[in-house]
Design an enzyme around this catalytic site. Structure first.
Site, PDB file in Angstrom:
ATOM      1  CB  ALA A 138     -13.067  10.210  -3.584  1.00  0.00           C
ATOM      2  CD  GLN A 145     -12.943   2.080  -3.834  1.00  0.00           C
ATOM      3  OE1 GLN A 145     -13.427   3.128  -4.260  1.00  0.00           O
ATOM      4  NE2 GLN A 145     -13.152   1.658  -2.595  1.00  0.00           N
ATOM      5  CE1 TYR A 148     -13.086   2.042   1.203  1.00  0.00           C
ATOM      6  CE2 TYR A 148     -14.287   3.437  -0.331  1.00  0.00           C
ATOM      7  CZ  TYR A 148     -13.158   3.175   0.411  1.00  0.00           C
ATOM      8  OH  TYR A 148     -12.092   4.041   0.374  1.00  0.00           O
ATOM      9  CG  ASP A 205      -7.104  -0.113   2.736  1.00  0.00           C
ATOM     10  OD1 ASP A 205      -8.288   0.184   2.512  1.00  0.00           O
ATOM     11  OD2 ASP A 205      -6.148   0.371   2.097  1.00  0.00           O
ATOM     12  CE  LYS A 253      -6.475   1.002  -3.904  1.00  0.00           C
ATOM     13  NZ  LYS A 253      -6.469   1.658  -2.578  1.00  0.00           N
ATOM     14  CG  HIS A 263      -6.809   3.923   1.509  1.00  0.00           C
ATOM     15  ND1 HIS A 263      -7.798   2.979   1.510  1.00  0.00           N
ATOM     16  CD2 HIS A 263      -7.395   5.065   1.095  1.00  0.00           C
ATOM     17  CE1 HIS A 263      -8.941   3.523   1.120  1.00  0.00           C
ATOM     18  NE2 HIS A 263      -8.720   4.797   0.845  1.00  0.00           N
ATOM     19  NE  ARG A 270      -7.216   9.845   0.760  1.00  0.00           N
ATOM     20  CZ  ARG A 270      -7.500  11.151   0.816  1.00  0.00           C
ATOM     21  NH1 ARG A 270      -6.516  12.046   0.820  1.00  0.00           N
ATOM     22  NH2 ARG A 270      -8.751  11.573   0.869  1.00  0.00           N
ATOM     23  NE  ARG A 282      -2.050  12.129  -2.089  1.00  0.00           N
ATOM     24  CZ  ARG A 282      -1.979  11.015  -1.366  1.00  0.00           C
ATOM     25  NH1 ARG A 282      -1.241   9.988  -1.806  1.00  0.00           N
ATOM     26  NH2 ARG A 282      -2.632  10.910  -0.227  1.00  0.00           N
TER      27      ARG A 282
END
Length: 341
Positions: free
Chosen positions: A75, A122, A124, A152, A214, A238, A241, A293
């Protein structure tokens, strides 16, 4: 190089923003566990294999990649660099791979599509089905190649670093641009604990895009995913996280691969830092890995060029490790090349 990029990124970012990108849930056991699991893995190379030049290219869901490495959805890229996801898209395109655009991107998908190469989105699944359907139509119109549905997150993980900083929203002038509804208002991502397999069936009914699920760690869920017609899986916790104390992704991978039995591609993310990590994941049955990352470190350190440099360096490292373990292509990697310490 990776350590240098990370250090430069940390120097350039606000402490709250650095901790947002770097942090995990709870005591961050799973966050640390992802990298620690790769550190326990050792490769068992073959010799005199006459590999000659290696070929890293692969194809996933109809899209050709320069190497079996994708950019994971993360994000708020404009916290890392003013050009945000546009720079990430350009860097990924230059490297020859797919960017998975986060639903919480700070640039609209139309601009991201114009800036770079092939991309996935991606998603949600939101309780407001009308809004979700409109968003799916929007990404389809912008030439998205696949939907990556995060499974998840029935609730948000508690991220202690964000709470310590009081970081709960974007700074003024930034927004999740793909969450704007028909009125122009930006919605908040809703986690939905009522989601079930029927919701995947609903999504399949409104789109022809491949659906990649995912967040799968349990082999029983991998089997159910095959039964429910998804096009691929991402073995993922995740990035540490969500559920602190969850198994490391690379440790969950072999059982998921066995449950899938080659019926659809399996990807993995979480803790991938070096070419040896990529090769180990592929040898254990992954079709590709996703990197999160480190891409943000490259973005913060150098914009699009930083992303491209990071990915190209990683691809070169994969090529080198392939030669050293005695394989010409990713498809030649087998589980007997991996030992756990």
């Amino acid at each position: 190089m990776l350590a240098e990029l990370r250090a430069r990124a940390r120097d350039r970012l606000e402490p709250a923003h650095w901790d947002f990108f770097e942090g995990g849930a709870g005591d961050e056991r799973t966050l640390r566990g992802n990298e620690a699991a790769f550190e326990r893995i050792r490769l068992v190379p073959r010799v005199l294999r006459a590999t000659g030049p290696r070929d890293l290219r692969t194809t996933l869901l109809g899209t050709g990649l320069a190497a079996p490495v994708l950019v994971a959805p993360t994000a708020f890229h404009r916290l890392a660099h003013p050009d945000g996801e546009l720079a990430t898209a350009r860097g990924a395109a230059e490297a020859g791979t797919v960017l998975v655009v986060s639903m919480a991107a700070t640039a609209p998908v139309e601009a991201i599509a114009a800036a770079g190469g092939p991309w996935w989105f991606q998603l949600y699944l939101q309780p407001d089905r009308e809004f979700t359907a409109a968003l799916v139509r929007r990404v389809e119109a912008a030439d998205c190649r696949a939907l990556v549905v995060s499974a998840d997150s029935p609730v948000f993980g508690r991220r202690e670093r964000d709470h310590r900083h009081g970081f709960h929203d974007l700074p003024p002038g930034l927004a999740c641009e793909n969450l704007r509804d028909a009125t122009g208002a930006v919605r908040t991502i809703a986690m939905d604990a009522t989601l079930g397999w029927d919701d995947i069936a609903w999504l399949r009914g409104i789109t022809g895009l491949p659906i990649v699920l995912k967040g799968v760690l349990h082999p029983a869920d991998a089997g159910l995913a095959v039964e429910h017609g998804v096009a691929g899986l991402v073995v993922s916790n995740h990035g540490g996280r969500q559920l602190d104390g969850a198994i490391a992704s690379i440790e969950a991978l072999p059982a998921v691969v066995q449950a899938v039995g080659g019926r659809l591609p399996v990807l993995v993310d979480g803790g991938v830092r070096r070419g040896a990590d990529v090769v180990a994941a592929l040898a254990l049955g992954a079709d590709a890995v996703l990197v999160g990352r480190p891409v943000l470190w490259g973005l913060a350190a150098g914009g699009a060029q930083g992303v491209q440099t990071l990915l190209s360096h990683l691809f070169e490292d994969v090529d080198r490790v392939l030669a050293l373990v005695g394989a010409r292509t990713p498809g030649e990697l087998t589980p007997d090349l991996v030992a756990a310490r």
